[in-house]
Write an enzyme that holds these catalytic residues in place. Structure first.
Site, mmCIF file in Angstrom:
data_model
loop_
_atom_site.group_PDB
_atom_site.id
_atom_site.type_symbol
_atom_site.label_atom_id
_atom_site.label_comp_id
_atom_site.label_asym_id
_atom_site.label_seq_id
_atom_site.Cartn_x
_atom_site.Cartn_y
_atom_site.Cartn_z
ATOM 1 N N GLU A 1 78.418 77.849 -5.156
ATOM 2 C CA GLU A 1 77.493 78.205 -6.237
ATOM 3 C C GLU A 1 77.652 79.671 -6.648
ATOM 4 O O GLU A 1 77.599 79.997 -7.822
ATOM 5 C CB GLU A 1 76.038 77.928 -5.822
ATOM 6 C CG GLU A 1 75.682 76.459 -5.745
ATOM 7 C CD GLU A 1 75.838 75.732 -7.085
ATOM 8 O OE1 GLU A 1 75.673 76.356 -8.138
ATOM 9 O OE2 GLU A 1 76.157 74.527 -7.051
ATOM 10 N N TYR B 1 68.217 79.994 -9.919
ATOM 11 C CA TYR B 1 69.167 78.896 -10.132
ATOM 12 C C TYR B 1 69.871 78.523 -8.823
ATOM 13 O O TYR B 1 69.900 77.360 -8.418
ATOM 14 C CB TYR B 1 70.213 79.290 -11.196
ATOM 15 C CG TYR B 1 71.330 78.290 -11.263
ATOM 16 C CD1 TYR B 1 71.183 77.126 -12.013
ATOM 17 C CD2 TYR B 1 72.501 78.456 -10.526
ATOM 18 C CE1 TYR B 1 72.177 76.171 -12.038
ATOM 19 C CE2 TYR B 1 73.494 77.513 -10.543
ATOM 20 C CZ TYR B 1 73.339 76.370 -11.314
ATOM 21 O OH TYR B 1 74.311 75.427 -11.327
ATOM 22 N N ASP C 1 70.940 75.647 -15.268
ATOM 23 C CA ASP C 1 71.908 76.580 -15.845
ATOM 24 C C ASP C 1 72.022 76.273 -17.342
ATOM 25 O O ASP C 1 71.235 75.478 -17.886
ATOM 26 C CB ASP C 1 73.269 76.468 -15.132
ATOM 27 C CG ASP C 1 73.966 75.137 -15.390
ATOM 28 O OD1 ASP C 1 73.325 74.219 -15.960
ATOM 29 O OD2 ASP C 1 75.148 75.009 -15.048
#
Ligand code: SF4
Length: 356
Positions: A42, A125, A143
């Site tokens: 990520e 996020y 996102d």
């Protein structure tokens, strides 16, 4: 025209199971995921395309297969391994967060969104993504892809930046009890592959029957856009100092900023206007003469555009502490893209003008 149905998690999951891309950070369908791997992927995927991330992710894991191994690494090694991915603050935070996990959490990842958000470099996020993918929390990571899908499906009339809480709540409501991680990932994939910014592929979309923008023929109107602020411009003069072997002097950037800890050409500090002759002179390394390399190198970061002029000079001196002679190759992936761009430009100058 009939009203759209509610977006169905099962339909999206069935589509995702069939079409999802095979990426190294994705495990078997519905299987348990290692939070370290989820977190690493990520962070790498922020601002960087999946195709660029894949080889770097695998090399990173070969070198530091666990969070403990990463915590024990030297920051400089981590920055060097990160070179080419850009946005080096991510690498510094990754390293710091590994140390926090080892010292404050006894080497175990925290599992809630709130706890995850307390780690360096982990925003809302990324925390939601790790919580959903690695810990099965019923949430979604909003996102740009997910915001676009939800803005279109629900015809949300406000820009995504101003409706992020609402989008988050809508997404979490849609997430199923079973396979919330797959659902969160499926939403991102739907935005990346089908609900594309310009030509959405509504004809193959699993949520077509639930999509208000499709029903009303207004896919181009969502998400509602805000007029974007242009990135600020910063100016600098960089010095390409070469020795008899044609090597180029690089130094580790000690000043805070986007390239802190990375190898860069010596340069004036960044300024809102072109550096004055006095500022250039104060920053230039010792050399018998400097020549101006024609043109300006422009390099874009998220909120900044960097414009750099180059001066070229030669020397016979040895590098000072923190400096090295570098072969000057602009394809050295260990260097930040900005430094490679300056090396490429300076190596092939148009006719240069003498400065003095
Ligand atoms: S129907 Fe079209 S606009 Fe609506 S979610 Fe699917 S791809 Fe996006």
């Amino acid at each position: 025209m009939s009203a759209p149905s509610t977006p169905c998690a099962d339909r999206l999951l069935a589509w995702f199971k069939r079409y999802r891309r095979a990426l190294p950070w994705r495990g078997p369908w519905g299987g348990k995921r290692d939070p370290y791997r989820v977190w690493l992927s990520e962070i790498m995927l922020q601002q960087t395309q999946a195709a660029t991330v894949v080889p770097r992710y695998e090399a990173f894991l070969d070198r530091w297969p666990t969070v403990d191994a990463l915590a024990r690494a030297h920051e400089r090694e981590v920055l060097d391994a990160w070179a080419g991915l850009g946005y080096y603050r991510r690498a510094r935070n990754l390293h710091r967060a590994a140390q926090v996990i080892v010292t404050a959490w006894s080497g175990r990842f925290p599992g809630s969104v709130k706890e995850l958000e307390s780690l360096p470099g982990v925003g809302a996020y990324t925390a939601a993504a790790i919580a959903a993918l690695a810990f099965g929390v019923r949430t979604v990571a909003v996102d740009g892809n997910v915001a676009r899908v939800l803005a279109r499906v629900f015809a949300i009339p406000t820009p995504a930046g101003r409706s992020s809480r609402r989008l988050q709540a809508i997404g979490a409501d849609l997430a199923p009890e079973a396979l919330p991680g797959e659902f969160a990932e499926a939403l991102i994939e739907l935005g990346a592959l089908v609900c594309r910014p310009r030509e959405p592929r509504c004809g193959i979309c699993p949520w077509q029957s639930a999509c208000e923008a499709f029903r009303t023929g207004r896919t181009a109107d969502f998400p509602v856009s805000v007029s974007r602020k242009r990135p600020a411009v910063r100016y600098s003069v960089a010095f390409r100092l070469t020795n008899r072997r044609g090597e180029v002097l690089l130094r580790r950037q000690s000043d805070p900023g986007p390239f802190q800890g990375m190898l860069v050409l010596p340069a004036t500090p960044w300024a809102a206007t072109r550096p004055s002759p006095a500022a250039v002179q104060a920053a230039e390394p010792q050399a018998p003469a400097w020549h101006r390399v024609a043109g300006v190198v422009e390099h874009g970061l998220t909120h900044l555009t960097l414009r750099t002029e180059i001066r070229a000079g030669a020397t016979t001196r040895d590098p000072a502490p923190g400096e090295i002679w570098h072969p000057g190759r602009d394809d050295d992936q260990r260097l930040p893209a900005y430094t490679r761009k300056l090396l490429a430009h300076g190596a092939d100058p148009e006719p240069a003008a003498a400065v003095r």
